[in-house]
Design an enzyme around this catalytic site. Structure first.
Site, PDB file in Angstrom:
ATOM      1  N   CYS A   1      37.804  37.198  41.525  1.00 30.86           N
ATOM      2  CA  CYS A   1      38.176  37.849  42.787  1.00 30.86           C
ATOM      3  C   CYS A   1      39.408  38.754  42.652  1.00 30.86           C
ATOM      4  CB  CYS A   1      38.359  36.777  43.854  1.00 30.86           C
ATOM      5  SG  CYS A   1      38.232  37.444  45.513  1.00 30.86           S
TER       6      CYS A   1
ATOM      7  N   HIS B   1      34.279  32.072  43.901  1.00 28.16           N
ATOM      8  CA  HIS B   1      35.113  30.876  43.832  1.00 28.16           C
ATOM      9  C   HIS B   1      34.158  29.688  43.753  1.00 28.16           C
ATOM     10  CE1 HIS B   1      38.780  33.044  44.959  1.00 28.16           C
ATOM     11  NE2 HIS B   1      38.115  33.605  45.951  1.00 28.16           N
TER      12      HIS B   1
HETATM   13  N1  GLN Z   1      43.220  39.602  48.169  1.00 26.54           N
HETATM   14  C1  GLN Z   1      41.950  40.022  47.641  1.00 26.54           C
HETATM   15  C2  GLN Z   1      40.959  40.453  48.703  1.00 26.54           C
HETATM   16  O1  GLN Z   1      40.984  39.980  49.793  1.00 26.54           O
HETATM   17  C3  GLN Z   1      41.354  38.937  46.772  1.00 26.54           C
HETATM   18  C4  GLN Z   1      41.086  37.681  47.528  1.00 26.54           C
HETATM   19  C5  GLN Z   1      40.658  36.555  46.622  1.00 26.54           C
HETATM   20  O2  GLN Z   1      41.048  36.452  45.469  1.00 26.54           O
HETATM   21  N2  GLN Z   1      39.896  35.634  47.185  1.00 26.54           N
HETATM   22  O3  GLN Z   1      40.112  41.281  48.452  1.00 26.54           O
END
Ligand code: GLN
Length: 733
Positions: free
Chosen positions: A590, A692
């Site tokens: 992510c 995740h």
């Molecule tokens: N902050 C990033 C986004 O919202 C990644 C979020 C995350 O790692 N879940 O795109």
């Protein structure tokens, strides 16, 4: 107040009568919900029924208990109180409570953090008691910053509300700094000396790009913190607890305050200086915070400490929160836990009992729980594993996920569908205590089963209670099975090899929902095969040395933390690019995946990425427009479908010719973006993905494929992945 209000009141009364007296259901929400349709300003119209005013209690953990305790303390002081005691904490619950009272002096209302925006404008409470903010149900809110913003804007709509907040929590302190409301901090002014949790929800400064340093940390992000860069620090505690004792059967503390004057648009509040002791027969560090919070609120409301103490002594709401049972002569403790911090606190209670015990975890994934259960990987189950006489059980809709998590913590959990299976387990000796820990929607089911058993016991009388005989080898048998499961395979091929080095990059910044679990999984899958392995961490401010590294793992992070991580990684850009081009193995989740591309967006700002991979990340709309859901992929890295959970605002687009990690085959979930129906990227030995879960927990083939590449072999001998496959199958369903 006109026709709408009269209509709303009438609707509320009829519904309350209908639900309670006709269909015999609790009427905690519905009357207010319907009445709010008829009169959206109902709460404002009804607040006049409270002669003195109201206090609202919010915060991730401890709301229901603290709300009930405050209502009890006010009643002990002779006040008349209206309260949403059962935890119906949306505006409808507050409205229902108000509809069902004619007159009271005080209103005490629990409110969900995000619903303060609907409750505060109408209610204009005297006080908002803010207990703490932890990561919880991020699928509902995205990132914790959004909860902070929402609470701050709610407070701005109610300028005379005094904020009483946990000063030990930097996330709460940042809200106090952001709003014009008067505020009063409480906290614990000494180190309670607790074992530290691995993952903390806020390690970055709330005001600048620095990191917080702690004189001491209690648990989670609570403690005495300071940012050396900008000076943001724990505020002066107006109500400070000291001399905390956490004994076997009694918790004690001393709360001190100087004389206090708070000016509000509604008048001045005077609180005299005091040093007062509180004690409770329930013992847990988180209760210390609930008690200091309740004390501060009581003093502000003019309730004496003696009345609060009386309420504490008699506190027994029997609502499944720290509820004690004796069933079949055995002690059973039931408690709610719905996020890593809550679970860790529960584990402390369990671990304090050095006797034989059974611990059952129930995790559901319904709307009220949050659909994602990756967070169970942020719970420190490992300490429980180290205790001798314990057996563990995995229950709830996501019992397979719990079983996998416990497996990687070194515990062999038995799958159960009901707490009855624990109570009736012939392997459990009669002297073993039972601990049942359940999340939000799982709790009422476990509680109903325990209530029924307790009643059955009472009906049959104490002499008839059958005690299960303790089989000679009861606990030992289960432990034996576990020991067999984790004995590494002895494979001479690997034994004298140099350890495989796994580098976990920025676990203090990039640690959203369980991503660190990937490191643990890679490590253990090597250990189980007898392959030497070493895990190293590089934290913020430390040097990244890739010269002897075999596998790099980057997790996901909230926007601010992600930006800080990206800036630091930029210094090592060339080394990282060389590592990737030299076929180094890299797993990036992510936020970590986004950083590897050319650019990514933070709000409206374009942030330069490392430019190692041919991709870029955009962000249409605001951070609120997130892609959040379960997702299933078909990937060349695995024969089974790859399952996971995504929660991101960024949309990633691959350059022409770049290969995705997988094709999205589920109805839910988007992956890289709404257009392409693919997720992630595969480039040399790099896997980037939005999944995740953590990714490798339910997709062991992907884990082994990464390990095989790191070892330079085509494939590794298979392991017994029964629980992992069952968890994978559940998600596909
Ligand atoms: N902050 C990033 C986004 O919202 C990644 C979020 C995350 O790692 N879940 O795109």
């Amino acid at each position: 107040m006109g026709l709408r209000f009269t209509l709303a009141k009438a609707v509320g009364s009829v519904l309350t009568w209908g639900l309670r007296d006709v269909v015999h259901r609790p009427a905690a929400n519905m009357p207010g919900k319907i009445a709010l349709y008829a009169d959206p300003s109902l709460i404002a119209d009804l607040r006049g029924r409270l002669a003195v005013g109201s206090i609202v209690v919010a915060g991730t953990n401890g709301k229901t208990s603290t709300t009930n305790l405050l209502a009890d303390a006010l009643e002990a002081a002779g006040e008349s109180v209206v309260c949403n005691r059962t935890g119906a904490n949306l505006d409808s619950g507050v409205a229902t409570s108000l509809l069902q009272t004619e007159h009271a002096r005080w209103g005490v209302f629990e409110s969900d953090e995000l619903w303060l925006a609907k409750v505060l404008p109408g209610l204009q409470p005297r006080y908002l008691l803010l207990l703490n903010l932890f990561r919880d149900q991020l699928d509902r809110v995205g990132e914790i910053e959004r909860i902070q913003e929402s609470i701050a804007s709610a407070l701005r709509t109610s300028p005379s509300t005094v904020l009483i907040y946990n000063g030990d929590d930097p996330l709460c302190a940042a809200i106090a700094e952001a709003v014009p409301n008067e505020s009063v901090a409480f906290g614990v002014d000494e180190d309670m000396g607790l074992v530290q949790n691995r993952v903390s929800d806020a390690q970055m400064c709330q005001e600048c790009e620095g990191m917080l340093s702690y004189e001491y940390r209690q648990y989670g992000q609570l403690g005495s913190y300071r940012c050396e860069r900008c000076g943001f620090a724990r505020p002066a505690l107006r109500f400070a607890a000291k001399e905390v004792s956490l004994g076997a059967s009694e918790l004690g503390l001393l709360v001190t305050n100087e004389a206090l004057e708070v000016r509000t648009p509604c008048g001045e509040i005077h609180v005299a200086a005091a040093h007062e002791r509180l004690r409770s027969s329930q013992v847990s560090p988180y209760l210390v915070y609930n008690l200091v919070a309740a004390y501060a609120a009581c003093r502000m409301m003019g309730v004496a400490a003696a009345d609060l103490q009386r309420a504490i002594d008699e506190f027994d709401p029997r609502n499944g929160r720290l509820q004690n049972y004796v069933i079949g002569g055995r002690r059973v403790l039931l408690n709610l836990a719905k996020n890593p911090t809550g679970f860790n606190q529960n584990l402390r209670i369990v671990e304090a009992d050095s006797g034989p015990k059974a611990v059952a975890f129930f995790v559901n994934d319904k709307e009220g729980d949050g659909r994602d259960v990756s967070w169970i990987w942020d719970i420190d189950f490992e300490e429980l594993a180290a205790q001798p006489e314990r057996v563990v059980y995995a229950g709830g809709r996501r019992k397979h996920d719990v079983q996998v998590r416990l497996k990687y913590a070194g515990m062999d959990a038995r799958l159960i569908d009901s707490i009855d299976e624990v109570l009736d387990d012939p392997a459990l000796g009669p002297e073993a205590s039972v601990y049942a820990i359940a999340n939000y929607t799982a709790l009422p089911i476990v509680k109903a089963a325990l209530d029924a058993r307790e009643q059955a016991d009472a009906a049959s009388g104490p002499d008839d209670v059958a005690r299960p005989a303790r089989p000679e080898d009861g606990l030992a048998r289960r432990e034996g099975a576990l020991a067999a499961a984790v004995v590494p395979m002895l494979d001479a091929t690997w034994a004298d090899r140099e350890p495989v080095v796994i580098l976990h990059v920025f676990p203090d910044l990039l640690n959203l929902y369980g991503d660190g679990g990937n490191v643990r999984i890679l490590q253990q899958r090597l250990e189980r095969r007898g392959i030497p392995v070493r895990v190293e961490e590089v934290r913020h401010g430390e040097l990244l040395d890739l010269s002897r590294v075999d596998i790099v793992v980057l997790g996901g992070g909230p926007d601010r933390e992600q930006k800080l991580a990206a800036e630091e990684l930029m210094v090592h850009r060339d080394a990282l690019a060389a590592y990737v081009e030299g076929d180094g193995v890299l797993l990036a989740i992510c936020g970590g995946y986004q950083i590897l591309g050319r650019t990514w967006l933070l709000g409206g700002e374009v942030v330069e990425g490392l430019g190692i991979l041919g991709l870029e990340t955009q962000r249409p709309g605001t951070s609120a427009d997130r892609l959040v859901d379960n997702i299933v992929l078909e990937s060349p890295m695995a024969s089974l479908p790859v399952v996971g959970y995504e929660n991101h605002a960024g949309r990633t687009y691959l350059d022409a010719g770049m290969e995705p990690f997988g094709r999205v085959v589920s109805r839910t979930g988007a992956g890289n973006n709404e257009r392409d129906r693919v997720d992630g990227v595969l480039y040399r030995n790099v896997v980037g993905t939005y999944l995740h879960g953590p990714l490798l927990a339910k997709n062991p083939e992907v884990a082994d494929a990464l390990l095989a590449r790191a070892l330079g072999v085509d494939a590794l001998d298979p392991l017994d992945d029964g629980p992992e496959r069952a968890a994978n199958a559940f998600m596909r369903k």
